[in-house]
Design an enzyme around this catalytic site. Sequence first.
Site, PDB file in Angstrom:
ATOM      1  N   HIS A   1      -1.211  -1.255  -4.258  1.00 26.70           N
ATOM      2  CA  HIS A   1      -2.490  -0.851  -3.674  1.00 26.70           C
ATOM      3  C   HIS A   1      -2.510   0.670  -3.470  1.00 26.70           C
ATOM      4  CE1 HIS A   1      -6.179  -1.869  -1.455  1.00 26.70           C
ATOM      5  NE2 HIS A   1      -5.862  -0.890  -0.627  1.00 26.70           N
TER       6      HIS A   1
ATOM      7  N   MET B   1     -12.181  -5.393   5.262  1.00 25.27           N
ATOM      8  CA  MET B   1     -11.322  -4.498   6.031  1.00 25.27           C
ATOM      9  C   MET B   1     -11.060  -5.099   7.404  1.00 25.27           C
ATOM     10  SD  MET B   1     -10.529  -1.963   4.104  1.00 25.27           S
ATOM     11  CE  MET B   1      -9.682  -1.027   5.388  1.00 25.27           C
TER      12      MET B   1
ATOM     13  N   SER C   1       0.833  -1.204   0.000  1.00 28.92           N
ATOM     14  CA  SER C   1       0.000   0.000   0.000  1.00 28.92           C
ATOM     15  C   SER C   1       0.865   1.250   0.000  1.00 28.92           C
ATOM     16  CB  SER C   1      -0.907   0.015   1.229  1.00 28.92           C
ATOM     17  OG  SER C   1      -1.575   1.262   1.327  1.00 28.92           O
TER      18      SER C   1
ATOM     19  N   HIS D   1      -8.327   1.335  -4.197  1.00 29.13           N
ATOM     20  CA  HIS D   1      -9.334   1.149  -3.156  1.00 29.13           C
ATOM     21  C   HIS D   1      -9.975   2.504  -2.873  1.00 29.13           C
ATOM     22  CE1 HIS D   1     -10.094   0.079   1.372  1.00 29.13           C
ATOM     23  NE2 HIS D   1     -11.221   0.229   0.689  1.00 29.13           N
TER      24      HIS D   1
ATOM     25  N   MET E   1     -12.157   4.776  -0.950  1.00 26.16           N
ATOM     26  CA  MET E   1     -12.849   5.062   0.303  1.00 26.16           C
ATOM     27  C   MET E   1     -13.460   6.449   0.172  1.00 26.16           C
ATOM     28  SD  MET E   1     -10.062   3.416   2.926  1.00 26.16           S
ATOM     29  CE  MET E   1      -8.696   3.468   1.758  1.00 26.16           C
TER      30      MET E   1
ATOM     31  N   ASP F   1      -4.725   3.744  -2.044  1.00 27.68           N
ATOM     32  CA  ASP F   1      -5.859   4.157  -1.215  1.00 27.68           C
ATOM     33  C   ASP F   1      -6.307   5.564  -1.585  1.00 27.68           C
ATOM     34  OD1 ASP F   1      -6.299   1.921   0.583  1.00 27.68           O
ATOM     35  OD2 ASP F   1      -4.338   2.381   1.418  1.00 27.68           O
TER      36      ASP F   1
ATOM     37  N   MET G   1      -8.933   8.443  -0.622  1.00 29.43           N
ATOM     38  CA  MET G   1      -9.814   8.892   0.462  1.00 29.43           C
ATOM     39  C   MET G   1     -10.236  10.335   0.225  1.00 29.43           C
ATOM     40  SD  MET G   1      -7.775   7.342   3.740  1.00 29.43           S
ATOM     41  CE  MET G   1      -6.721   5.895   3.587  1.00 29.43           C
TER      42      MET G   1
END
Length: 228
Positions: free
Chosen positions: A31, A135, A8, A64, A66, A33, A35
């Site tokens: 990965h 998660m 990540s 991913h 979010m 993230d 957000m």
Amino acid sequence: MAAQINPSILSADFARLADEAMAVEGADWLHVDVMDNHFVPNLTLGVPVVESLARATDTPLDCHLMIEDPDRWAPQYVEAGASSVTFHVEAAAAPVRLAREIRAKGARASMALKPATPIEPYEDLLPELDMLLIMTVEPGFGGQAFLDIMLPKIRRTRELIGKHGLQLWLQVDGGVSASTIERCAEAGADVFVAGSAVYGADDPAEAVRALRSRAEAATAGASWACDH
């Protein structure tokens, strides 16, 4: 079944993302993230950074999301270069339609569940997906401690995947390290997101290899893998 390790970049040096991506070239995926400071209380990066990363590395990107309104934004991440896009079922208005749109654009479609979200209400959606993400921490920040109470949920999810005979990857994200990855693999996970366990190591590439080795050893002796 081979274990897949997804470092990540949330734990990487954001000022050196291209170099950090190259440091884990042996990884299966990178990965990413995303957000928005609304769905989760943190703000990271977006489409322009994904576009830049896609140009800087040959490692496929696992995004991913979010974020709120993934129905609107997820397809743009495929267009930006993501090979896999994960949306949260808690935020999606039409998860089946969204998964089909992601697939139609040429990426793998994945759905994520927060720790408190049960898998059972979404059993009928599983055939629409390429991967399911459980998660193992509350989404929003890296470096959190692994939640052992998620292990039964991982097992139940693996049982549902087997019940329907699906070739569905089961990913875990949050607190995955050398001390927790074997428990996740034994429970049924086969894709592992690791942040600080990789980027906090002196040799990130070696950390990836070591984590994969531990996961594969645990998988080899797991009842779910023997039955698969």
